[in-house]
Design an enzyme around this catalytic site. Structure first.
Site, PDB file in Angstrom:
ATOM      1  N   GLY A 161       0.777  -1.239   0.000  1.00  0.00           N
ATOM      2  CA  GLY A 161       0.000   0.000   0.000  1.00  0.00           C
ATOM      3  C   GLY A 161       0.807   1.287   0.000  1.00  0.00           C
ATOM      4  O   GLY A 161       0.372   2.295  -0.542  1.00  0.00           O
ATOM      5  N   ASP A 185       0.774   3.276   4.619  1.00  0.00           N
ATOM      6  CA  ASP A 185      -0.339   3.887   3.889  1.00  0.00           C
ATOM      7  C   ASP A 185      -1.430   4.400   4.836  1.00  0.00           C
ATOM      8  O   ASP A 185      -1.744   5.580   4.864  1.00  0.00           O
ATOM      9  CB  ASP A 185      -0.925   2.921   2.838  1.00  0.00           C
ATOM     10  CG  ASP A 185      -1.339   1.563   3.400  1.00  0.00           C
ATOM     11  OD1 ASP A 185      -1.129   1.309   4.610  1.00  0.00           O
ATOM     12  OD2 ASP A 185      -1.872   0.739   2.632  1.00  0.00           O
ATOM     13  N   ASP A 187      -5.664   2.434  10.577  1.00  0.00           N
ATOM     14  CA  ASP A 187      -7.114   2.350  10.718  1.00  0.00           C
ATOM     15  C   ASP A 187      -7.409   1.960  12.172  1.00  0.00           C
ATOM     16  O   ASP A 187      -7.385   2.802  13.067  1.00  0.00           O
ATOM     17  CB  ASP A 187      -7.590   1.306   9.697  1.00  0.00           C
ATOM     18  CG  ASP A 187      -9.101   1.160   9.605  1.00  0.00           C
ATOM     19  OD1 ASP A 187      -9.815   2.071  10.026  1.00  0.00           O
ATOM     20  OD2 ASP A 187      -9.562   0.128   9.096  1.00  0.00           O
TER      21      ASP A 187
END
Ligand code: IMP
Ligand code: MG
Length: 278
Positions: free
Chosen positions: A141, A197, A200
């Site tokens: 990513g 990247d 979360d």
């Protein structure tokens, strides 16, 4: 036909498929059995999406599938070629519907990304001057973010990569993080700049930091393109953040959905298409 009728047809198809699975197992027809399993899974996924209004309701698919399955569940008719072919065709159509149910909405343009990357590079160049730096990128990513960033950092750098894989399905994050590619350079005593990247829930990032800490670097600094702060489940300290995004599933500029959309130059939110009920 309304949504409930379509769903009822599809539920009936699920039970017929389950019945057929047992039938093929008894007949030891593993060739068909191997195909039926995944189709049943697709069907269940398709039903879920219809229930959530994530894909348009399609009466024709439900009806055709139901008819084909009724043919196959007739006595001694489980090898009816036409009906089996029809099911394969419908599986393909369901697959397309599942994908069609999502659309991309532009969230961060390549121009915005470029500006922000330059700002981050400037800050990092100033803060880490004089350090012996190894940049550790997280595959896959972070690739575009990393290559853009390092070319703008005005310091001597070495590069290495690890691949962290959280085995979740679809858009859900998984807590089970595994490393599939390990570092080649020795980071002992070095300043490590981790480039990731997205953070979360934070599980991937936490696993990564403890993995790197064990190798005795002088210090670890991180730079993350996207911070989904509101979704955090574990505490993480971020040093440089590109953009804060509250929620939503993002794709593009390295970010993927099942390895799709990674090579788009801008960042998009992947979301259900306009909902329709009948
Ligand atoms: P976390 O462990 O929940 O923090 O998830 C982090 C990893 O999940 C990231 O390294 C990404 O690869 C992936 N991920 C999380 N959110 C997204 C998203 O919106 N789009 C694409 N990948 C994501
Ligand atoms: Mg990742």
């Amino acid at each position: 036909m309304n949504k409930e009728d379509v769903l009822n047809k599809l539920y009936e198809s699920v039970s017929m498929m389950a019945w057929l699975q047992i039938r093929y197992a008894k007949l030891r027809d593993y060739k068909i059995l191997d195909k039926i399993g995944p189709i049943l899974k697709h069907l269940e996924e398709y039903i879920d999406k219809i229930r959530n209004n994530d894909v348009p309701v399609n009466w024709e698919i439900a009806e055709r599938l139901n008819i084909a399955l009724k043919t196959l569940t007739k006595e001694n008719n489980e090898h009816d070629e036409d009906a089996l072919n029809e099911i394969m065709v419908l599986d393909g159509i369901m697959g397309k519907e599942l994908k069609r149910g999502l659309q991309k909405r532009l969230l961060i343009s390549k121009e915005q990304i470029e500006t922000r990357v330059s700002e981050l590079a400037k800050e990092i160049s100033r803060d880490l001057e004089g350090e012996d730096i190894i940049v550790v990128g997280i595959l896959k990513g972070a690739i575009f973010f990393l290559t853009d960033l390092v070319r703008k950092i005005d310091l001597p750098l070495k590069l290495d990569f690890v691949e962290a894989k959280s085995y979740g399905s679809g858009m859900e994050s998984s807590k089970n993080v595994q490393f599939r590619k390990f570092l080649e350079l020795d980071i002992y005593g070095k300043t490590v700049l981790v480039v990731e990247d997205i953070v979360d829930t934070g599980h991937t990032f936490n696993a990564l930091i403890s993995f790197l800490k064990d190798k005795g670097p002088k210090k670890i600094v991180n730079c993350v393109l996207i911070d989904k702060k509101e979704r955090r489940e574990v505490d993480v300290k971020l040093d440089y953040v590109g953009f804060e995004v509250p929620a939503g599933f993002l794709v593009g500029y390295g970010l993927d959905f099942d390895d799709n959309y990674r090579c788009l130059p801008d960042i998009f939110v992947l979301e259900p298409m306009d909902k329709e009920d009948s």
